[in-house]
Scaffold this active site. Structure first.
Site, PDB file in Angstrom:
ATOM      1  N   GLU A 196      -4.200  -7.367 -17.180  1.00 17.10           N
ATOM      2  CA  GLU A 196      -2.750  -7.467 -17.309  1.00 17.10           C
ATOM      3  C   GLU A 196      -2.300  -8.801 -17.874  1.00 17.10           C
ATOM      4  O   GLU A 196      -1.456  -8.853 -18.770  1.00 17.10           O
ATOM      5  CB  GLU A 196      -2.078  -7.210 -15.958  1.00 17.10           C
ATOM      6  CG  GLU A 196      -2.115  -5.748 -15.509  1.00 17.10           C
ATOM      7  CD  GLU A 196      -3.446  -5.316 -14.884  1.00 17.10           C
ATOM      8  OE1 GLU A 196      -4.324  -6.186 -14.712  1.00 17.10           O
ATOM      9  OE2 GLU A 196      -3.602  -4.128 -14.577  1.00 17.10           O
ATOM     10  N   HIS A 226       1.472  -0.156  -4.446  1.00 16.37           N
ATOM     11  CA  HIS A 226       1.927   0.604  -5.617  1.00 16.37           C
ATOM     12  C   HIS A 226       3.398   0.977  -5.532  1.00 16.37           C
ATOM     13  O   HIS A 226       3.855   1.814  -6.286  1.00 16.37           O
ATOM     14  CB  HIS A 226       1.160   1.930  -5.733  1.00 16.37           C
ATOM     15  CG  HIS A 226      -0.234   1.796  -6.251  1.00 16.37           C
ATOM     16  ND1 HIS A 226      -1.250   1.233  -5.514  1.00 16.37           N
ATOM     17  CD2 HIS A 226      -0.799   2.161  -7.429  1.00 16.37           C
ATOM     18  CE1 HIS A 226      -2.377   1.275  -6.215  1.00 16.37           C
ATOM     19  NE2 HIS A 226      -2.130   1.835  -7.381  1.00 16.37           N
TER      20      HIS A 226
HETATM   21  C1  LIG Z   1      -4.375  -4.526 -11.413  1.00 13.86           C
HETATM   22  C2  LIG Z   1      -4.374  -3.060 -11.533  1.00 13.86           C
HETATM   23  N1  LIG Z   1      -4.147  -2.524 -12.731  1.00 13.86           N
HETATM   24  C3  LIG Z   1      -4.163  -1.179 -12.881  1.00 13.86           C
HETATM   25  C4  LIG Z   1      -4.390  -0.395 -11.801  1.00 13.86           C
HETATM   26  C5  LIG Z   1      -4.371   1.113 -11.976  1.00 13.86           C
HETATM   27  N2  LIG Z   1      -5.726   1.634 -11.816  1.00 13.86           N
HETATM   28  C6  LIG Z   1      -6.147   2.099 -10.649  1.00 13.86           C
HETATM   29  S1  LIG Z   1      -7.714   2.541 -10.706  1.00 13.86           S
HETATM   30  C7  LIG Z   1      -7.842   2.133 -12.297  1.00 13.86           C
HETATM   31  C8  LIG Z   1      -9.130   2.275 -12.992  1.00 13.86           C
HETATM   32  C9  LIG Z   1     -10.141   1.352 -12.445  1.00 13.86           C
HETATM   33  O1  LIG Z   1     -11.343   1.644 -13.009  1.00 13.86           O
HETATM   34  P1  LIG Z   1     -12.678   1.097 -12.415  1.00 13.86           P
HETATM   35  O2  LIG Z   1     -12.519  -0.316 -12.036  1.00 13.86           O
HETATM   36  O3  LIG Z   1     -13.740   1.396 -13.363  1.00 13.86           O
HETATM   37  O4  LIG Z   1     -12.871   1.902 -11.062  1.00 13.86           O
HETATM   38  P2  LIG Z   1     -13.050   3.471 -10.889  1.00 13.86           P
HETATM   39  O5  LIG Z   1     -11.721   4.044 -10.682  1.00 13.86           O
HETATM   40  O6  LIG Z   1     -13.730   3.977 -12.093  1.00 13.86           O
HETATM   41  O7  LIG Z   1     -13.871   3.609  -9.679  1.00 13.86           O
HETATM   42  C10 LIG Z   1      -6.666   1.671 -12.778  1.00 13.86           C
HETATM   43  C11 LIG Z   1      -6.422   1.274 -14.161  1.00 13.86           C
HETATM   44  C12 LIG Z   1      -4.576  -0.986 -10.568  1.00 13.86           C
HETATM   45  N3  LIG Z   1      -4.738  -0.256  -9.458  1.00 13.86           N
HETATM   46  N4  LIG Z   1      -4.583  -2.319 -10.454  1.00 13.86           N
END
Ligand SMILES: Cc1ncc(C[n+]2csc(CCOP(=O)(O)OP(=O)(O)O)c2C)c(N)n1
Ligand SMILES: [Mg+2]
Lengths: 327, 331, 475
Positions: free
Chosen positions: B66, B135
């Site tokens: 971000e 959230h």
């Molecule tokens: C700082 C932040 N940005 C965006 C999100 C929205 N978000 C939640 S899970 C996710 C994907 C995360 O991917 P990863 O770290 O690979 O974990 P996975 O869900 O694949 O286990 C996103 C973009 C968030 N929760 N926190």
């Protein structure tokens, strides 16, 4: 590759089945609106949590993400209190305040349940710092997705842990996607272990679909950390079989890819291996699945019977009641 | 992608999407950037289908970074582009707070007027969907605190459809906050344009002024109807622009009705509601017949359990009660 | 168009009650006029045959505009005959126009147009404490508002007349605000409106949180509204207003009252006095008297109080008159203005002419007639002559005391609150007595606190010797 003893391996199989059974029920309950909010399932990735957490003792700490049901369950948080939490009941491990994304349990040193991507890493560094400063021989294991590795907090944490030689095991659960963003569309270097090496931290890539492999890698990593060798990094190559959250249109990957990975289902392949090795028979399998079903049935009944916290307690736990301070 | 244009009514989400598509079509300098806005189709499906029409360069998926990509948006704006950056939620925007506040909002001033930053940053805000304490918050008031930016809170389908263009045209940083519960709301997008300088009277009334914005507008209007059944004629003002505040509109209204209740989903302490209340006291103290009331979220991180979340957020009942108290307090 | 009030600039002719060719006698009702305050029947002071109606129904014309021509049969009809109405009341006055003194004309546009300056609550509070009339202070604050410094400046000179409620004990240093917070809890709007209407906030019972005075309380106290605020009451008042323009009406009444009151507060340096009077003797006497009277002819305490005021004014004639051209003109009879709260909202002060010629019973009759006509919106022109002094009685609103705002060009207004039971010391013994608080708001240019105080003490004495009030009563 070192392999755990037969009993441990059966336990690991049992734990993976418990996670799977519980989460499949969660998916169903979500459609019935018993569970609300976001629900991120771990189905397909169970070998990672199970293989790592089996090495932890009661003094160790775990930091997870919003995809943490499995980690909580293997860590020893009861299925009852996890399910009650997802139902928003007062009997839940977070009193209904957290829900699926925010499971916490002080008794097992389970520190969440963090839904800001990357936010768990500095937390783990701090927990390890406290252990080190107080002379405790504990290990803090931090689970995070590969997506988190794009965040500044990942890099800041890696540097701090390495710089201060902290007892942290960084466990990247590389399931190839961060929501709908494929790894190669978000990282210039997709070898995650290589990134960690940039901080002069011992790091390995591990087959995260094979619980034996995970167990083995975690054994040496935690062993090295306990020996005072500082932080370690494991890239667990894994895959989530279901949507990112409960539903997503999955426009970002095709069905064939998912089907291909499902052939490597960590439970099926491990069960087959144990059968081949004569460790698992039909009766044991039947017992494992029956027990898992029973555990989940009981958890759902427990959650259903759970109570709603009185609304007049709404502003509780905003600041600490001196009687309740835990840290 | 579903559209309901046959009725003339479209959803807030569609309105936003139409506006983004139009901006991409009309102005080559415009591009979108954010997490999962392309392949995934947008976390809230706002950008669904846009990558197909405009390609991955102009509908640019970013890694989870971000601070990095918001900062990059600021840089691109300096470099002559007109980026529209999406941060999934205002909670995640906190990771980019440094770029937004320390860079975007200050560059023009620090550079003695040499570098303006025409960036637009969109984000979801608010509770109501059981997304718990990381959230669900409403931090738009924090942005509204900062000089050097404009903060917009479209609450209607029409504003969702038409606020984007003037936001892009604004030479300075503009934050657009979209309440998560509004995306599915249907309405008439009208034919535009709309201004981004003034608050709007969404319901005229004479006995009390209810001041709100964004996600709490629909429930405030509902409260006004409930009050009407009691013979209390409430005026409802939608602030629309949280910075700079169009105080003339609400001051004029309160001077007429002599009573005001501010409805703000943010926490009460140090809130936008506090600011508005203070301005009313400064601007029309001698017209007040009752203390300014505020209906805000309970001062607790947003709980997950449905009944607790509901209890924590402003409700129709609370607004009605606050309005009744103000009117009764005035007699 | 007759002037039917000091603040009336124009009126709308609602209805002709006569037609061309009709023969009218003196005192006949010829038309109904809509002023800003109420519909008023216009009577003719001339007998004769209507030969021409000059103004059509529904037309608004300025005060002084001829409405009709009456042929009284006298051979050469002088032009004055086409100008029948604007005679004041029944009195044969040399001047045909009653307005001059009444109109806010002298200052031409200026004062009438400028909105009243609003002072901060603390300044008003301190001014009240120190007995300073804010309208006499040169303000250096925004919009001419008086600041605390301005107040300190005027309070400094020792020769400043102390005209506070404690005027009987003049001091050279201004009294300091009391520790116990004599400040009245009120909404800012209530405070402002009270100032405009000349309602003393201290005399208003607050219905808001912790007894705070609200706008509705102030307006009720001023006779504006029944008791409840319009917005909160689910249904409109049970008596539907006859005009569809009822709301406009109350708005214009409001505006008219506001203008007059604002002008008063701007121009007149008020001083205020009050005393609480034991009514034991008076009411006992009244009950005895009423015992012999039919129910419909009973004398109400209000009439006794009016009568007492009239008699007391005989001792203090300088409170009965008008301030014109920088001098006091004492009146040679008492034309008693009586504040009446209208049911539909609004305040009106019709007049009992030559009240000093009436005994107690006649005073009661006059009062009954006046209130009835005012409430039915059918006041006669003669009810609306110029008063030489006004009495306002908010007893039925339950307030303890009322400090009126003087209606220019008068120089005094006497206020009565509710008659209520109080612990009372009589010859060293504590007992319970029915008492009333009488107040005097008077024009400091015309009289000083000493004269005012004597008036109140005479009033007190008279109410202890009610027989003196019945004197001249043709019972
Ligand atoms: C700082 C932040 N940005 C965006 C999100 C929205 N978000 C939640 S899970 C996710 C994907 C995360 O991917 P990863 O770290 O690979 O974990 P996975 O869900 O694949 O286990 C996103 C973009 C968030 N929760 N926190
Ligand atoms: Mg991932």
């Amino acid at each position: 590759m070192a392999v755990a003893d037969a009993g441990t391996r059966l336990e690991m199989l049992r734990d993976m089945v418990r996670i799977r059974t519980m989460e499949e029920r969660c998916a169903e309950l979500y459609t019935e609106t018993k569970i609300r909010g976001f629900l991120h399932l771990y189905i397909g990735e169970e070998a990672v949590a199970v293989g790592v957490i089996h090495h932890l003792g009661p003094d160790d700490a775990v930091v997870g993400t919003y995809r943490e049901h499995g980690h909580a369950l293997v860590r020893g948080v009861s299925a009852n209190s996890i399910m009650a939490e997802m139902f928003g009941r007062y009997e839940g491990c977070s009193k209904g305040r957290g829900g699926s994304m925010h499971l916490f349990d002080a008794a097992t040193r389970f520190y969440g349940g963090n839904a800001i991507v990357g936010a768990g890493l500095p937390l783990a560094v701090g927990l390890a710092l406290a252990d080190k400063m107080q002379g405790r021989k504990a290990v803090t294991v931090c689970f995070f997705g590969e997506g988190a590795m794009a965040e500044g907090e990942f890099h800041e944490s890696m540097n701090l842990a390495a710089l201060w030689d902290l007892p942290v095991l960084f466990c990247c659960e590389n399931n190839l996607y961060a929501m709908g963003t494929a790894l190669d569309r978000s990282e210039s270097v997709i070898d995650m272990a290589l990134k960690a090496a940039g901080y002069a931290m011992p790091s390995w890539a591990v087959d995260g679909m094979d619980v034996d492999a995970v167990w083995d890698a975690a054994a040496s990593a935690t062993g090295a950390i306990r020996a005072g060798g500082g932080p370690q990094f494991l890239e667990m190559r894994t895959y989530r079989f279901r949507a990112h959250s409960m539903f997503d249109p999955e426009r970002y990957r095709d069905k064939a890819e998912v089907a291909h990975w499902r052939e490597r289902d960590p439970i099926d392949t491990f069960a087959a291996r144990l059968r081949t090795e004569g460790i698992l028979d039909d009766d044991t399998w039947a017992e494992i699945t029956r027990d898992a079903e029973a555990e989940v049935d009981e958890a759902v009944a427990f959650a259903e019977a759970g109570t709603l916290e009185p609304i007049d307690q709404l502003t509780r736990w905003v600041t600490t009641d001196p009687e309740e301070a835990t840290s | 992608m579903t559209t309901s244009t046959s009725t003339g009514l479209i959803t807030y989400r569609e309105a936003m999407r139409t506006a983004l598509a139009e901006a991409l079509r009309d102005d080559e300098r415009v591009f979108l950037m954010g997490e999962d806005i392309g392949r995934y189709g947008g976390t809230f499906a706002v950008t669904l289908g846009l990558i197909e029409e405009f390609g991955p360069d102009r509908v640019r998926d970013t890694p989870l970074a971000e601070s990095g990509f918001v900062g990059a948006g600021i840089g691109a704006a300096l470099g002559g582009m007109r980026p529209v950056v999406e941060v999934m939620t205002v909670n995640f925007a906190l990771l980019a707070l440094d770029q937004i506040i320390n860079t975007a909002a200050t560059l023009l001033h620090m550079s003695g007027g040499q570098f303006n930053v025409p960036v637009v940053i969109r984000m979801t805000t608010g509770a109501g969907r059981q997304l718990a304490a990381q959230h669900s918050h409403s931090f738009e008031g924090w942005f509204a605190h900062v000089p050097g930016m404009r903060v917009l809170a479209p609450a209607t389908v029409e504003d969702a459809r038409w606020m984007l263009r003037p936001a892009i045209d604004d030479p300075d940083p503009v934050i657009i906050v979209e309440h998560g519960t509004l995306y599915g709301a249907k309405g008439d997008p009208g034919s535009g344009p709309v201004d981004i300088d003034h608050a709007a009277v969404r319901r005229p009334g004479s006995d009390i002024t209810l001041i709100t914005y964004g996600g709490t507008l629909p429930m405030t209007l509902e409260a006004a109807e409930a009050l009407a059944a009691d013979g209390i004629d409430a005026e409802v003002i939608d602030l629309r622009t949280l910075r700079p505040l169009d105080e003339a509109t609400f001051l004029e209204s309160v001077a007429r009705t002599h009573r005001a209740v501010v409805v703000d989903e943010g926490w009460r302490s140090g809130s936008l509601a506090a600011e508005i209340s203070a301005r009313i006291t400064e601007g029309c103290f001698y017209d007040l017949d009752a203390p300014v009331g505020r209906v805000c979220s309970a001062e607790v991180p947003m709980p997950y359990a449905a009944h607790m979340e509901t209890a924590a957020r402003p409700s129709v009942d609370q607004v009605v009660a606050a309005a009744r108290e103000a009117v009764a307090g005035g007699g | 168009m007759p002037s039917l009030g000091a603040d009336m600039d124009s009126g709308t002719l609602l209805e002709w009650k006569v037609a061309v060719g009709d023969t009218v006698a003196k005192g006949d009702i010829v038309a109904v006029v809509d002023t800003e305050k109420s519909d008023i029947e216009v009577e003719t002071f001339h007998a004769g045959v209507i030969t021409e109606l000059l103004v059509e129904e529904g037309t608004e014309v300025e005060v002084g505009t001829p409405l009709a021509v009456i042929d009284d049969g006298a051979a050469p009809a002088p032009p004055a005959e086409t100008h029948p109405e604007p005679e004041p009341a029944v009195e044969p006055t040399p001047e045909p126009e009653p307005e001059p003194a009444a109109e806010p004309a002298p200052q031409a546009g200026d004062a009438a147009e400028r909105p009243p300056v609003v002072h901060s609550p603390i300044v008003r509070h301190l001014a009240e404490e120190r007995g300073i009339d804010l309208s006499t202070v040169q303000g250096t604050g925004p919009g001419g508002a008086v600041t605390r410094r301005d107040l300190d400046a005027v309070a400094a000179p020792a020769d400043r007349p102390a005209a506070s409620t404690a005027a009987s004990a003049p001091t050279t240093t201004p009294p300091r605000p009391t520790e116990d917070g004599s400040r009245v809890r009120s909404s800012p709007l209530a405070r402002r409106r009270a100032d405009e209407l000349g309602v003393d906030l201290g005399s208003v019972t607050g219905s808001g949180p912790d007894g705070a005075v609200t706008i509705a309380d102030v307006e009720a106290a001023a006779g504006e509204l029944p008791t409840t605020p319009a917005p909160a009451s689910p249904a409109p008042a049970p008596t539907p207003p006859p005009e569809e323009a009822a709301t406009d009406r109350s708005a214009t009444v409001r505006a008219a009252t506001g203008r007059l009151m604002a002008r008063s507060k701007r121009e007149i340096p008020h001083y205020y006095l009050s005393t609480t009077i034991d009514l034991h003797d008076a009411l006992e006497w009244l009950e005895r008297t009423n015992r012999d009277r039919p129910v419909t002819e009973r004398i109400l305490p209000a009439a006794l109080l009016l009568r007492a005021v009239v008699v007391a004014l005989g001792d203090q004639p300088r409170l009965n008159g008008s301030w014109v051209d920088d001098e006091l003109r004492t009146a040679d009879r008492v034309d008693l203005g009586v504040g009446v709260a209208l049911r539909g909202g609004g305040l009106i002060a019709p007049v009992i002419p030559a009240a000093d010629t009436l005994g107690l019973v006649e005073t009661m009759d006059a009062l009954r007639g006046l209130v009835g006509r005012a409430r039915s919106g059918r006041l006669k022109g003669s009810d609306l002559g110029e008063a030489s002094v006004t009495v306002t009685n908010l007893g039925d609103q339950g307030v303890e005391s009322v400090y009126g705002v003087i209606a220019p060009p008068q120089v005094a207004v006497v206020g009565f609150g509710a008659i209520g039971e109080r612990p009372w010391a009589v010859e060293g013994m504590l007992t319970v007595r029915r008492v009333v608080t009488a107040t005097l708001s008077a024009d400091h240019r015309a009289t000083d606190g000493h004269e005012g105080a004597r008036f109140l003490s005479t009033l007190d004495q008279l109410l202890h010797e009610p027989d003196r009030l019945s004197e001249g009563t043709p019972s």
